[in-house]
Write a protein that holds these residues in place. Sequence first.
Motif, mmCIF file in Angstrom:
data_model
loop_
_atom_site.group_PDB
_atom_site.id
_atom_site.type_symbol
_atom_site.label_atom_id
_atom_site.label_comp_id
_atom_site.label_asym_id
_atom_site.label_seq_id
_atom_site.Cartn_x
_atom_site.Cartn_y
_atom_site.Cartn_z
ATOM 1 N N LEU A 1 19.726 -16.094 -2.784
ATOM 2 C CA LEU A 1 19.043 -15.474 -2.289
ATOM 3 C C LEU A 1 16.910 -15.401 -1.450
ATOM 4 O O LEU A 1 16.765 -15.262 -1.142
ATOM 5 N N LEU A 2 17.820 -16.520 -0.892
ATOM 6 C CA LEU A 2 16.637 -17.561 0.152
ATOM 7 C C LEU A 2 17.509 -18.182 1.234
ATOM 8 O O LEU A 2 18.274 -18.830 0.638
ATOM 9 N N LYS A 3 16.766 -18.777 2.293
ATOM 10 C CA LYS A 3 17.382 -19.190 3.764
ATOM 11 C C LYS A 3 15.984 -20.004 4.192
ATOM 12 O O LYS A 3 14.864 -19.190 3.937
ATOM 13 N N PHE B 1 11.288 -25.286 3.438
ATOM 14 C CA PHE B 1 11.491 -24.539 3.264
ATOM 15 C C PHE B 1 9.635 -23.767 3.313
ATOM 16 O O PHE B 1 9.924 -22.855 3.085
ATOM 17 N N ALA C 1 18.687 -21.179 -3.775
ATOM 18 C CA ALA C 1 18.972 -21.522 -2.468
ATOM 19 C C ALA C 1 20.911 -21.268 -2.652
ATOM 20 O O ALA C 1 21.714 -20.301 -1.744
ATOM 21 N N ARG D 1 5.768 -19.472 -1.551
ATOM 22 C CA ARG D 1 7.234 -19.171 -1.022
ATOM 23 C C ARG D 1 8.166 -19.491 -2.416
ATOM 24 O O ARG D 1 8.761 -19.097 -3.001
ATOM 25 N N GLU E 1 9.050 -11.426 4.168
ATOM 26 C CA GLU E 1 9.705 -12.038 3.904
ATOM 27 C C GLU E 1 9.801 -11.963 1.521
ATOM 28 O O GLU E 1 10.940 -12.379 0.861
ATOM 29 N N ALA F 1 10.411 -17.231 -5.808
ATOM 30 C CA ALA F 1 11.641 -18.476 -5.451
ATOM 31 C C ALA F 1 11.556 -18.251 -7.585
ATOM 32 O O ALA F 1 12.428 -17.889 -7.398
ATOM 33 N N MET G 1 13.996 -11.553 -0.111
ATOM 34 C CA MET G 1 14.692 -11.973 -1.291
ATOM 35 C C MET G 1 14.736 -11.259 -1.893
ATOM 36 O O MET G 1 15.640 -11.834 -3.640
ATOM 37 N N ILE H 1 3.381 -16.136 0.851
ATOM 38 C CA ILE H 1 5.010 -15.590 1.064
ATOM 39 C C ILE H 1 4.307 -14.773 1.784
ATOM 40 O O ILE H 1 3.211 -14.003 1.183
ATOM 41 N N ASN I 1 17.371 -9.530 -1.614
ATOM 42 C CA ASN I 1 19.162 -10.391 -2.220
ATOM 43 C C ASN I 1 19.156 -11.071 -3.688
ATOM 44 O O ASN I 1 20.091 -10.249 -3.972
#
Length: 581
Positions: free
Chosen positions: A476-478, A485, A472, A432, A495, A436, A499, A491, A502
């Motif tokens: 782009l992500l939560k 996280f 974040a 993940r 997911e 990101a 992303m 990932i 976003n």
Amino acid sequence: MGILRTNRALLGNIALVVFLAFLVTLTFGVGSAAADTDKTVQVKDKSDVWQSDTATLRTNSAKTQVELTIKICPLTATEFQSIWFQIKDGVNVLKTVYARDTVYSSAYDNVYGTGYQLVYNWVYAFANILPHAFSLLVYQDSQQLETITLNVEAPPPEGGGGGGAAPAPTPPAQETPTGTAVVDTQAGTATLAVDETKVTAVLQDPAQNQLVLEIPTAAGIKEHAVQIPAAVLALAAEAGKPIVVQAPTGQITILPQALDVPALRELLKTGEKVQVTVAIKEAPEATQGNVALALARPENTGLNLVGPVLDLSVAAKVEGKEPVQVTSFNKALKLRLPYSEADLKGVPEAYLGVYRITGTTLAYVGGKVLAAEDAVEVELSSFSSYALMTYQVAFADTTNHWARQVIELMAAKHIVKGVGANRFTPDATVTRAEFATLLVRALGIAEAKPAAGRFRDVAPGAWYFGTVEAAAEAGLLKGYPDGTFRPAGKITRQEMAAMIVNALRYGGKDVAIGRQEIQQLLGPYTDAPSIGGWAVEAVAVAVREGIIKGRTATTIVPLAGATRAEATVLMKQVLSNLNRI
């Protein structure tokens, strides 16, 4: 020196005979080049006048060659062994001299050490248009100590009565559709003074969507500048039209309100006429030398310079006062740099990018290749020294891989990197945090540097801290409900879809989708019911945009992971979707 030099007419054996004595006083800590604490450099010309780090010299009447005598002292025995210097013409190294190489037999090319002094005599046949500039760069080991610019000018005419050379005639001004231009080939400058009356008609014409200010030029011009009255900037902003400054070495597009900055507003408050100068000029010899030094480093293997290194600047001025530099903009300015097939030297044009030069540091700032126009365009929020370069890197473990070409392209864009010496590990699983980070690089988002992170399992010391925080912050992500996280977690495809959508939204893409369209897009996949409710819209949008596809004609496998190669291909598809590549 730059692409324009190839257009200069050679003048044959233009003779230069110049004598210089350099006294370089160096104080170092034992065994440490970085310990230079007290250094002065003095330059002495033929007229016995001491000058500083820029020497202006004239040729003598012999007109056959350049002749320099360089002296560096005092040195300890240890320092003497580690001192070396280069004489450069732009980025071209004409001579490299090491103090430890003490035996030279040529009558005019002699270096020797006496009492730990370095004395070097150099004779160079010269065939370039005047004025001209060389540079002398002094080093101890890998530490650059000093750069001395040698500006060489033609001798005064004979019979001048000792009064020096006659002043050069003022170049004639020429009228253009947008103003008055002066092209000074002796000074190497071309300047366009914009006429408010002439350009007002363009700015008021609904059929014209921009104001183009083309600067006339000639062979040998290194600095192109345009002088724009602040009133013209105001008219352009009111009309909502960008101003395009065009020169052979580059093009700058100033969007409306981009120069609505505090520095300019303060000048406008004076009530006096303000003039804004936008300049595109070839960087000085010292900067060119720094780029050559940087490119020689192992970590920059694969990087090659394309065209000249340019200094870009914007300055505002009231007559009779010092100009005020505008260092940042209210909106990004667009820089477009040209290239030719010959510049590429066989490297694919897709591997081109724009780099910022700070000292001997090269930083990639991006760039979209406009192949139809033989140019690269990038948005800049501030001005500095920039250059166009190609970056070509290959990995031993992707030679026969299905994603090799995309991996090498994304590496050229500095989005993906190797994981060791000449390795990419394309089939390794992506985490993940890694995904990101790829998105942040692809979108050109700067790493965040908060004092404390928002996720309790993303520590400030982690390599991915800045990119995860930036992702974040950009939406782009939560994280998960428990405040984590899970950066090391593998990932999943759903997911990634979330992303990616976003990221598309961040890039200005309309990602709205209706329920009926979702059913049409996901209907063919028998495993669509296994998509998490929170991810259904995102998976459907990613499928609609052609970024994520089914693993088979009937399966989307939302919980499966992805390899580094697959994630790299997704980055290219995101950039293509946003029209950034």
